[in-house]
Motif scaffolding. Structure first.
Motif, PDB file in Angstrom:
ATOM      1  N   ARG A  78       0.863  -1.194   0.000  1.00  0.00           N
ATOM      2  CA  ARG A  78       0.000   0.000   0.000  1.00  0.00           C
ATOM      3  C   ARG A  78       0.895   1.239   0.000  1.00  0.00           C
ATOM      4  O   ARG A  78       1.213   1.786   1.055  1.00  0.00           O
ATOM      5  CB  ARG A  78      -0.887   0.007   1.239  1.00  0.00           C
ATOM      6  CG  ARG A  78      -1.950  -1.100   1.292  1.00  0.00           C
ATOM      7  CD  ARG A  78      -2.724  -1.021   2.603  1.00  0.00           C
ATOM      8  NE  ARG A  78      -4.000  -1.716   2.553  1.00  0.00           N
ATOM      9  CZ  ARG A  78      -4.224  -2.904   3.138  1.00  0.00           C
ATOM     10  NH1 ARG A  78      -3.271  -3.528   3.794  1.00  0.00           N
ATOM     11  NH2 ARG A  78      -5.433  -3.450   3.068  1.00  0.00           N
ATOM     12  N   GLY A 106     -10.165  -6.866  -3.732  1.00  0.00           N
ATOM     13  CA  GLY A 106     -10.090  -6.108  -2.480  1.00  0.00           C
ATOM     14  C   GLY A 106     -11.418  -6.242  -1.751  1.00  0.00           C
ATOM     15  O   GLY A 106     -12.337  -5.440  -1.950  1.00  0.00           O
ATOM     16  N   ARG A 158     -17.072   0.748   6.099  1.00  0.00           N
ATOM     17  CA  ARG A 158     -16.195  -0.200   6.789  1.00  0.00           C
ATOM     18  C   ARG A 158     -15.687   0.309   8.131  1.00  0.00           C
ATOM     19  O   ARG A 158     -15.128  -0.446   8.914  1.00  0.00           O
ATOM     20  CB  ARG A 158     -15.030  -0.611   5.872  1.00  0.00           C
ATOM     21  CG  ARG A 158     -14.143   0.520   5.436  1.00  0.00           C
ATOM     22  CD  ARG A 158     -13.264   0.106   4.267  1.00  0.00           C
ATOM     23  NE  ARG A 158     -11.857  -0.048   4.635  1.00  0.00           N
ATOM     24  CZ  ARG A 158     -10.888  -0.308   3.764  1.00  0.00           C
ATOM     25  NH1 ARG A 158     -11.163  -0.484   2.484  1.00  0.00           N
ATOM     26  NH2 ARG A 158      -9.646  -0.425   4.141  1.00  0.00           N
ATOM     27  N   ARG A 167       0.868  -1.279  -5.264  1.00  0.00           N
ATOM     28  CA  ARG A 167      -0.367  -0.581  -5.607  1.00  0.00           C
ATOM     29  C   ARG A 167      -0.117   0.916  -5.660  1.00  0.00           C
ATOM     30  O   ARG A 167       0.511   1.477  -4.765  1.00  0.00           O
ATOM     31  CB  ARG A 167      -1.445  -0.882  -4.567  1.00  0.00           C
ATOM     32  CG  ARG A 167      -2.770  -0.209  -4.906  1.00  0.00           C
ATOM     33  CD  ARG A 167      -3.853  -0.606  -3.949  1.00  0.00           C
ATOM     34  NE  ARG A 167      -3.673   0.018  -2.650  1.00  0.00           N
ATOM     35  CZ  ARG A 167      -4.440  -0.247  -1.598  1.00  0.00           C
ATOM     36  NH1 ARG A 167      -5.424  -1.130  -1.699  1.00  0.00           N
ATOM     37  NH2 ARG A 167      -4.246   0.349  -0.450  1.00  0.00           N
ATOM     38  N   ASN A 205     -12.177  -5.709   1.302  1.00  0.00           N
ATOM     39  CA  ASN A 205     -12.531  -4.690   2.289  1.00  0.00           C
ATOM     40  C   ASN A 205     -13.469  -3.664   1.654  1.00  0.00           C
ATOM     41  O   ASN A 205     -14.490  -3.284   2.223  1.00  0.00           O
ATOM     42  CB  ASN A 205     -11.277  -3.974   2.814  1.00  0.00           C
ATOM     43  CG  ASN A 205     -10.267  -4.950   3.377  1.00  0.00           C
ATOM     44  OD1 ASN A 205     -10.613  -6.071   3.718  1.00  0.00           O
ATOM     45  ND2 ASN A 205      -9.021  -4.536   3.468  1.00  0.00           N
TER      46      ASN A 205
END
Ligand code: PEP
Ligand code: MG
Length: 359
Positions: free
Chosen positions: A66, A222, A235, A102, A224
């Protein structure tokens, strides 16, 4: 706490440590199922210097770096050179196992103080991540250039977050080609363009996974965000947390379609959301055909051991049953009933007890 409570928890902690040590001792062994299917278990990182840590826990490369964390908690944006150094170090440490980096995923719940974002009523659906990068090329170009330069040093894959449709993928490709040409003109030796993949984390991307699969080299699911947007639950909102069900039939159908689309197009599909690192879901995910997982370091040895304890054909049978059930709670019940017998005694109950895992 009362003395007896203290003793009880101390004993529990000790049993956990023993179970954990036994698991960690096998962390570097491959995750191959009882019926001989190899599954790749990679690691998620937020900072470049976590690479060694996840590899020590048995991760087979980095499935999600990330990179936005390099931009956070500081006074100025990292320049191309600094990014290049960080990315290069990650790829070099991973060697042939490879690393998926990413591109900047800020906005929503991830804020960078010196990137000025407009005030929005609903930032989760606003100008963020790839949308922001495509609009602010002064932000995106240095990152793409740094990634391209780092790709010379190993198996680097570029992944873009928050893709909602084909036009965005094509825009990234154009920009990447421009940066590539620019670097070549500057005399940088770049023998090939690295693999380009996307996060499948918006329902629109999931619904056109067959179209997107023909356009990119790989998918990373992904969960999440996919769960957040598919079930319309913030979330980070505790009041709607009770609706958070990764085994919701809507989600299982989406996952099935994404994995089938990837397989038909012959591209790799991994999963790097929290669902991938939770051993409660491993059997269902294997049943769906997932063969690449990416997760936090500490989950790697547990999920690897669960994979080694399962039979893919039994996971496919479990999934077939689950797909017939109408509600998430029915599916959760089914999984908690079946998982114990499927795993047998091959994984320590102190480290992972599927019965007590879900209400
Ligand atoms: C996801 O959305 O599942 C994901 C892996 O990315 P992040 O948690 O960083 O949004
Ligand atoms: Mg996400």
């Amino acid at each position: 706490p009362a003395l007896e409570d203290l003793q009880r928890y101390q004993q529990q902690a000790m049993r956990y440590s023993v179970g954990r040590a036994a698991l960690d001792a096998h962390a570097q062994e491959p995750a191959t199922t009882l019926d001989g299917v190899h599954v790749r278990v990679a690691g998620n990182i937020e900072l470049h210097d976590e690479t060694g840590f996840v590899l020590d826990f048995g991760a087979e490369g980095i499935g999600l770096y990330r990179t936005e964390f390099l931009y956070m908690n500081r006074d100025a944006l990292p320049d191309e050179e600094e990014q290049y150094r960080h990315y290069r170090e990650v790829v070099e440490r991973c060697g042939p196992l490879g690393a998926t980096l990413r591109t900047l995923d800020i906005g929503g719940d991830k804020l960078v103080s010196h990137v000025k974002l407009p005030k929005e009523a609903n930032p989760a659906m606003g100008l963020r991540a790839l949308r922001l990068c495509l609009r602010e090329s002064s932000l995106f170009r240095p990152q793409l250039r740094a990634l391209l330069r780092a790709s010379v040093h190993g198996e680097l894959r570029i992944m873009v977050p928050f893709v909602s449709g084909l036009a965005e993928v094509r825009a990234v490709k154009r920009l990447l080609a421009e940066c590539h040409a620019e670097l070549l003109a500057e005399g940088v030796a770049l023998p090939r363009l690295p693999a380009l993949g996307i996060m499948v984390e918006l329902p629109s991307a999931a619904a056109i996974a067959d179209i997107l699969a023909r356009e990119v080299d790989f998918f990373a699911i992904g969960t999440n965000d996919l769960i957040q947007y598919a079930l319309a639950i913030d979330r980070a909102n505790e009041h709607v947390g009770y609706l958070y069900h990764p085994l919701h039939p809507a989600l299982l159908r989406m996952l099935q379609f994404i994995l089938r689309s990837g397989a038909e197009a012959g591209i790799r599909v991994s999963m790097c959301g929290e669902m991938a690192g939770d051993p409660f879901y491993t059997a269902i995910l294997l049943g769906l055909g997932l063969r690449e997982f990416s997760m936090n370091a500490v989950s790697v040895p547990v999920v690897k051991q669960v994979i080694r304890s399962l039979d893919v054909s039994a996971c496919e049978a479990l999934l077939a049953e689950a797909m017939m059930l109408p509600d998430a709670s029915d599916i959760e019940h089914l999984v908690s009933e079946r998982l114990g017998p499927m795993l047998g005694t091959r994984i320590s109950r102190e480290v992972f007890d599927p019965m007590s895992h879900r209400p």
